[in-house]
Design an enzyme around this catalytic site. Structure first.
Site, short mmCIF file in Angstrom:
data_model
loop_
_atom_site.label_atom_id
_atom_site.label_comp_id
_atom_site.label_asym_id
_atom_site.label_seq_id
_atom_site.Cartn_x
_atom_site.Cartn_y
_atom_site.Cartn_z
CG ASN A 67 74.36 9.70 61.18
OD1 ASN A 67 73.16 9.99 61.26
ND2 ASN A 67 75.22 9.91 62.16
CD1 TRP A 68 71.58 10.88 55.00
CD2 TRP A 68 69.39 11.25 54.70
NE1 TRP A 68 71.23 10.42 53.74
CE2 TRP A 68 69.90 10.64 53.54
CE3 TRP A 68 68.04 11.58 54.75
CZ2 TRP A 68 69.10 10.34 52.44
CZ3 TRP A 68 67.24 11.29 53.66
CH2 TRP A 68 67.77 10.67 52.51
CE LYS A 69 76.49 13.28 61.95
NZ LYS A 69 77.70 13.88 62.47
CG HIS A 115 76.46 9.45 66.46
ND1 HIS A 115 76.89 10.71 66.77
CD2 HIS A 115 76.92 9.17 65.22
CE1 HIS A 115 77.58 11.20 65.75
NE2 HIS A 115 77.61 10.28 64.79
CD GLU A 143 76.78 14.36 65.86
OE1 GLU A 143 75.71 13.98 65.36
OE2 GLU A 143 77.78 14.66 65.17
CD GLU A 181 80.98 7.82 63.64
OE1 GLU A 181 80.94 8.18 62.46
OE2 GLU A 181 80.13 8.12 64.48
N GLY A 195 82.73 15.60 61.54
CA GLY A 195 82.14 16.87 61.08
C GLY A 195 83.15 17.89 60.62
CB SER A 224 86.10 14.21 58.31
OG SER A 224 85.53 15.11 59.24
N GLY A 250 78.64 11.01 57.51
CA GLY A 250 77.68 12.04 57.88
C GLY A 250 77.50 13.03 56.74
P1 PGA Z 1 80.87 13.19 59.40
O1 PGA Z 1 79.93 12.47 60.47
O2 PGA Z 1 81.04 12.26 58.24
O3 PGA Z 1 80.11 14.43 59.04
O4 PGA Z 1 82.17 13.47 60.08
C1 PGA Z 1 80.13 11.13 60.80
C2 PGA Z 1 79.23 10.78 61.94
O5 PGA Z 1 79.08 11.60 62.86
O6 PGA Z 1 78.65 9.70 61.98
#
Ligand code: PGA
Length: 261
Positions: free
Chosen positions: A14-16, A102, A104, A172, A178, A220, A241
């Site tokens: 997931n490159w966001k 997600h 976010e 998650e 993050g 993470s 991520g």
């Molecule tokens: P992260 O993100 O690996 O940076 O914790 C995971 C995600 O939000 O899908």
């Protein structure tokens, strides 16, 4: 240690909202593609920002080792919706995976009802939704279990059972996203949650469906904790991520997940 290897493992990148340039996107993608070539038991799903998707896709036909996903779609099939992307656009582009719900996006106001509409759109199009669930925090009373089971129930309202084999659930916990590997959930916790999610699915549907739905962990996942998580977490893979943007580390993660049993 329970292992479910009837299906391939799956790692979702997931490159966001990164990287800043198409050139950099190509660099990361090409390294990931190179690393994916030697994979035997694992499929990589790259979810770049949609604006880069078509360009990257032109260069690579999806195959069994690497494919593409989007980070979101809109909850309506058609209509005047400025700035949104429809399920048909995704399907017509040949993209197989869609991240839905997600945390976010939920933080921006996406409700369980919207998530369930999106899940239905993706499943009815015979694509694979990656449904994200997870609690914001935990307390000693274990309220998060109720929260997670409600999230699953609400997100899967009205789904047709026959499509559920295409569903992937990414657990998650928001408190672990993050950060660094030290802040991630440990493999024991991940194992417990994967069993819990299977139990919720079994109660909602049946054992066969619970068995087919693939469970990922996200939050993470880094090079330093991935081996323990895949050995002991009882999951089918990960949603990754920040570490998916570091090609060297991500390539090594792919190798580890592919070879550890
Ligand atoms: P992260 O993100 O690996 O940076 O914790 C995971 C995600 O939000 O899908």
């Amino acid at each position: 240690m329970t292992k479910n290897l009837k299906n391939k493992r799956i790692i979702v990148a997931n490159w966001k909202m990164e990287p800043e340039t198409l050139e950099k996107a190509f660099e990361i993608f090409n390294e990931t593609k190179k690393a994916s070539k030697s994979l035997k038991n694992t499929e990589v799903v790259v979810c770049p920002p949609s604006i880069y998707l078509n360009k990257l896709k032109e260069e690579t036909k999806s195959n069994k080792k690497i494919s593409f996903g989007v980070q979101n779609i809109f909850s309506e099939e058609e209509g005047a919706h400025t700035g949104e992307i429809s399920i048909d656009m995704i399907k017509n582009l040949g993209v197989k995976y869609v991240i839905v719900g997600h945390s976010e996006r939920r933080a921006l106001g996406e409700s369980d009802d919207m998530v369930s509409k999106k899940i239905n759109l993706v499943l009815n199009s015979k694509l694979n939704p990656i449904l994200c669930i997870g609690e914001k925090e935990r307390n000693d009373e274990g309220d998060f279990l109720l929260f997670v089971s409600e999230q699953i129930k609400n997100s899967l309202q009205k789904v047709e059972k026959k499509y559920l084999k295409n569903l992937i659930i990414a657990y998650e916990p928001i408190w672990a996203i993050g950060k660094t590997a030290q802040d991630a959930m440990d493999s024991r916790g991940v194992h417990q949650m994967s069993l819990f999610i299977k139990k919720v699915l079994k109660d909602l549907f049946d054992e066969k469906i619970a068995d087919k739905v693939r469970i990922l962990y996200g939050g993470s996942v880094e090079l330093s904790n991935v081996e323990d998580l895949i050995k002991n977490g009882n999951v089918d893979g990960f949603l990754i991520g920040h570490e998916s943007l570091n090609s060297d580390k991500f390539s090594e993660i792919l190798r580890i997940v592919d070879k550890v049993f």
